[in-house]
Scaffold this motif. Sequence first.
Motif, mmCIF file in Angstrom:
data_model
loop_
_atom_site.group_PDB
_atom_site.id
_atom_site.type_symbol
_atom_site.label_atom_id
_atom_site.label_comp_id
_atom_site.label_asym_id
_atom_site.label_seq_id
_atom_site.Cartn_x
_atom_site.Cartn_y
_atom_site.Cartn_z
ATOM 1 N N ASP A 69 11.096 2.527 -0.401
ATOM 2 C CA ASP A 69 10.074 1.525 -0.498
ATOM 3 C C ASP A 69 8.452 1.964 -0.142
ATOM 4 O OD1 ASP A 69 12.105 -0.046 -1.275
ATOM 5 O OD2 ASP A 69 12.390 -0.990 1.011
ATOM 6 N N ALA A 70 8.431 2.715 1.002
ATOM 7 C CA ALA A 70 7.086 3.177 1.312
ATOM 8 C C ALA A 70 6.458 3.860 0.313
ATOM 9 C CB ALA A 70 7.242 4.048 2.916
ATOM 10 N N THR A 122 5.295 1.752 -2.368
ATOM 11 C CA THR A 122 4.380 0.880 -2.227
ATOM 12 C C THR A 122 3.046 2.109 -2.373
ATOM 13 O OG1 THR A 122 5.428 -0.351 -0.455
ATOM 14 C CG2 THR A 122 3.281 -0.537 -0.307
ATOM 15 N N MET A 162 2.247 1.968 -6.164
ATOM 16 C CA MET A 162 1.449 0.940 -6.534
ATOM 17 C C MET A 162 0.111 0.635 -6.086
ATOM 18 S SD MET A 162 3.906 -0.355 -8.557
ATOM 19 C CE MET A 162 2.851 -1.753 -8.829
ATOM 20 N N GLN A 163 -0.139 1.052 -4.815
ATOM 21 C CA GLN A 163 -1.303 1.211 -4.374
ATOM 22 C C GLN A 163 -2.298 1.964 -5.339
ATOM 23 O OE1 GLN A 163 -1.023 2.086 -0.252
ATOM 24 N NE2 GLN A 163 -0.618 -0.248 0.647
#
Length: 463
Positions: free
Chosen positions: A365-366, A369, A372-373
């Motif tokens: 998940d990290a 993320t 996506m950033q």
Amino acid sequence: MNRLYTSLEPRVIDDGMLKLAVGEQRPQEEAGKLAKQEGILFKDVLSLQLDFRNILRIDNLWQFENLKKLQLNNNIIEKIEGLENLTHLVWLDLSFNNIETIEGLDTLVNLEDLSLFNNCISNIDSLDALIKLQVLSLGNNQIDNMMNIIYLRRFRCLRTLSLSGNPISEVEDYKMFICAYLPDLVYLDFRRIDDHTKEVAEAKHHYSIEELKHRENLMQAQMEEEQARREELEKHKTAFVEHLNGSFLFDSMYAEDSEGNKLSSLPGVSELLESLTYRDKFVIICVNIFEYGLKHQEKRKTELDTFSECVHEAIQENQEQGKRKIAKFEEKHLMSLSAIREEVEMPNIEKMILECSTDISELFDALMTLEMQLVEQLEETINMFERNIVHLVGLFIKNVQSLYPFCDDLLCTMAQCRDLENHHHEKLLEISISTLEKAVKGNLDKDLSEDVRGFNYMEASGA
């Protein structure tokens, strides 16, 4: 000299052959077992051996993008092709085939060792792109012209050459000629060239070599000059101001105007063309636009450099954050990971993975993320860059087309070029009318040609 077709059916390189070849060349023992389990991606293969496989056509090698060494010797290949994506290739063996022409090597700019031994080649050419070539094997071919040796002078790194078994190797002056014209060669036909041989060869062919060097220097200077012109023109095209740094635009308006050129012999027209009120001022306007365009191009280049730097920094920072999270995970589960690597039973491996599944999910998940950033950050940067470039290009076009000055010291515009042209046509019309009136009265200059005497001045002047 060429290889005969065997009773086996000729083959092309297909996926099955490639997988088999890669599998045969994988590491042995533990590393080999791991490679067999996980598979080897073609893009990760650095060396490929495809000899003695009755290959007729080279194909399907595009996936080996990082390949450095390729063996295709002892086949029945007739044409060099299908190698254009192997740009990292350093070593290529095509010996013992049926190749007649050297071709298809233009993209192999990193090639250092090329073997075409025992083929059907009669001319040495089409190797220009191989600027790093050190070893060239062309023995047992059909090369019969010593001028092929002159072609090899362009390869500054060439140190080893094999030509034995060709008709030229039977020429009396064969060795001396090669040693003289290829002075940097170290090995010829698998034998080292001694210093004494080089000295004798140089003395024997001294005058012809000096003449050749002179011609080569002239050609090199011409090529460098032409290259500089092309680069300069490309720079001007990028700035949208090509051919505006002189009188090209003005001259091109009259170059193909055969009818209008007849007016140049009328009294006062030549002075009008050369006067400061038209030609020179027209050229000055073009030069001003040219200089403004180059200056504006620097602004666009600065914008592009800033954009590239921002993208690079964003990607690098994002990757560093990901590496830190992965390193933190590995530190926490170091022992578990070591145990998983050493375990061979799949159920046990799955059980161990399940024990740290929560941390694995959090790591996933990290990392997602972060990705996506990065995507959002890059989208914002790209949009800003696009807006800035559109603004700069629009500003440049607006200023060129504007009726107002670009800046305090640039007082001429393209509109002024049109004004100058209109003013010139008015003057030309006055001269044409005056000449026509003289023609009606029979007072034309005796020096005027018959073409001019029967010319339609009003039509040619644009009236």
